[in-house]
Design an enzyme around this catalytic site. Structure first.
Site, PDB file in Angstrom:
ATOM      1  N   ASP A   1      43.337  34.563  36.243  1.00 43.54           N
ATOM      2  CA  ASP A   1      44.339  34.482  35.141  1.00 43.54           C
ATOM      3  C   ASP A   1      43.605  35.223  33.939  1.00 43.54           C
ATOM      4  O   ASP A   1      43.971  36.252  33.753  1.00 43.54           O
ATOM      5  CB  ASP A   1      44.739  32.913  34.926  1.00 43.54           C
ATOM      6  CG  ASP A   1      45.691  32.737  33.975  1.00 43.54           C
ATOM      7  OD1 ASP A   1      46.302  33.642  33.483  1.00 43.54           O
ATOM      8  OD2 ASP A   1      46.026  31.458  33.693  1.00 43.54           O
TER       9      ASP A   1
ATOM     10  N   LYS B   1      47.112  37.313  38.278  1.00 43.78           N
ATOM     11  CA  LYS B   1      48.171  37.432  37.480  1.00 43.78           C
ATOM     12  C   LYS B   1      48.091  38.672  36.768  1.00 43.78           C
ATOM     13  O   LYS B   1      47.179  39.241  36.223  1.00 43.78           O
ATOM     14  CB  LYS B   1      48.244  36.482  36.466  1.00 43.78           C
ATOM     15  CG  LYS B   1      48.429  34.946  37.195  1.00 43.78           C
ATOM     16  CD  LYS B   1      48.728  33.856  36.324  1.00 43.78           C
ATOM     17  CE  LYS B   1      48.879  32.691  36.777  1.00 43.78           C
ATOM     18  NZ  LYS B   1      49.014  31.415  36.163  1.00 43.78           N
TER      19      LYS B   1
ATOM     20  N   GLY C   1      40.427  35.580  33.667  1.00 41.98           N
ATOM     21  CA  GLY C   1      39.319  36.060  34.328  1.00 41.98           C
ATOM     22  C   GLY C   1      38.153  35.569  33.717  1.00 41.98           C
ATOM     23  O   GLY C   1      37.165  35.746  34.338  1.00 41.98           O
TER      24      GLY C   1
HETATM   25  P1  IMP Z   1      41.045  31.880  34.244  1.00 43.10           P
HETATM   26  O1  IMP Z   1      39.454  31.534  33.835  1.00 43.10           O
HETATM   27  O2  IMP Z   1      41.997  31.992  33.260  1.00 43.10           O
HETATM   28  O3  IMP Z   1      41.192  33.294  35.263  1.00 43.10           O
HETATM   29  O4  IMP Z   1      41.690  30.653  35.209  1.00 43.10           O
HETATM   30  C1  IMP Z   1      41.212  30.761  36.513  1.00 43.10           C
HETATM   31  C2  IMP Z   1      41.521  29.217  37.052  1.00 43.10           C
HETATM   32  O5  IMP Z   1      42.615  28.612  36.342  1.00 43.10           O
HETATM   33  C3  IMP Z   1      41.687  29.204  38.663  1.00 43.10           C
HETATM   34  O6  IMP Z   1      40.557  29.322  39.420  1.00 43.10           O
HETATM   35  C4  IMP Z   1      42.890  28.163  38.816  1.00 43.10           C
HETATM   36  O7  IMP Z   1      41.988  27.004  38.959  1.00 43.10           O
HETATM   37  C5  IMP Z   1      43.485  28.069  37.570  1.00 43.10           C
HETATM   38  N1  IMP Z   1      44.625  28.503  37.269  1.00 43.10           N
HETATM   39  C6  IMP Z   1      44.967  29.563  36.887  1.00 43.10           C
HETATM   40  N2  IMP Z   1      46.262  30.011  36.987  1.00 43.10           N
HETATM   41  C7  IMP Z   1      46.873  28.998  37.902  1.00 43.10           C
HETATM   42  C8  IMP Z   1      48.100  28.956  38.389  1.00 43.10           C
HETATM   43  O8  IMP Z   1      48.950  29.674  38.038  1.00 43.10           O
HETATM   44  N3  IMP Z   1      48.256  27.890  39.257  1.00 43.10           N
HETATM   45  C9  IMP Z   1      47.154  26.862  39.459  1.00 43.10           C
HETATM   46  N4  IMP Z   1      45.969  27.185  39.095  1.00 43.10           N
HETATM   47  C10 IMP Z   1      45.801  28.115  37.991  1.00 43.10           C
END
Ligand code: IMP
Ligand code: MG
Length: 185
Positions: free
Chosen positions: A106, A134, A108
């Site tokens: 999302d 995403k 990252g």
């Molecule tokens: P980031 O650190 O923002 O990249 O978030 C990544 C983590 O957030 C992932 O490993 C998921 O556990 C959670 N996550 C982000 N987007 C979603 C989604 O659309 N559905 C479910 N979990 C999500």
């Protein structure tokens, strides 16, 4: 599927689409890892457990499986901000061929943190395999294997949850916007 749950807006990726892509990724990894005696697959709990299980069973390269758990988003959709390891690997990875398997990228932040942490343990190689990314700005993390690019919506199923629901759906669906808008960012 016969009927969608009321909280889900639409199916983004069908079971067939996911399974076909997972098979392709496994083939790609096998090609890239020709000659590797043992791959060390690391799944990030809980979201990656189903993806990792399907991927690992399609790999011909010999491998072992391990997991890490991180502090993540709050109970519903809200971001907690900081990333922290709550369960670490069972073994050192120094000198090993590692593939980090994540469900979704999302912002990252999570993968970036993990990547830097694991790189510091001096594996022979460290690759990343992410099922979904995403389309949105964030930390740039190197991705070696990517399943699908998806729009910036909350998705559930195939390991992914919303407040622990929907993880074991065989497909990936978009959650209704009313349920999560305003909780994050
Ligand atoms: P980031 O650190 O923002 O990249 O978030 C990544 C983590 O957030 C992932 O490993 C998921 O556990 C959670 N996550 C982000 N987007 C979603 C989604 O659309 N559905 C479910 N979990 C999500
Ligand atoms: Mg996750």
């Amino acid at each position: 599927m016969d009927r969608l749950y009321p909280d889900l807006a639409r199916v983004l990726l069908s079971e067939e689409q996911i399974q076909a892509r997972v098979a392709q990724i496994a083939e790609q990894i096998d090609r890239d890892c020709a000659g590797v005696e043992e791959l060390y697959l690391i799944g990030v709990l809980k979201g990656a457990f189903i993806f990792l299980a399907d991927l690992a069973r399609r790999l011909e390269t010999p491998h072992t499986v391990d997991f890490m758990a991180l502090s993540s988003y709050g109970k519903r959709g809200a971001s907690s901000g900081a990333v922290r390891i709550v369960m670490d690997l069972r073994e050192p990875i120094e000198g090993r061929y590692v593939i980090l398997v994540e469900d979704i990228l999302d912002t990252g932040q999570t993968l970036d943190y993990l990547y830097r942490t694991l790189q510091g343990r001096r594996p022979a190689s460290l690759r990343t395999c992410v099922l979904l990314r995403k389309r949105r700005e964030g930390v740039r993390v190197p991705i070696d294997y990517l399943g699908f690019e998806i729009p910036d919506v909350w998705v559930v199923g195939y390991g992914l949850d919303y407040a622990e629901r929907f993880r074991t759906l065989p497909y990936i669906a978009e959650l209704r916007t009313e349920l999560y808008r305003g909780e994050r960012r």
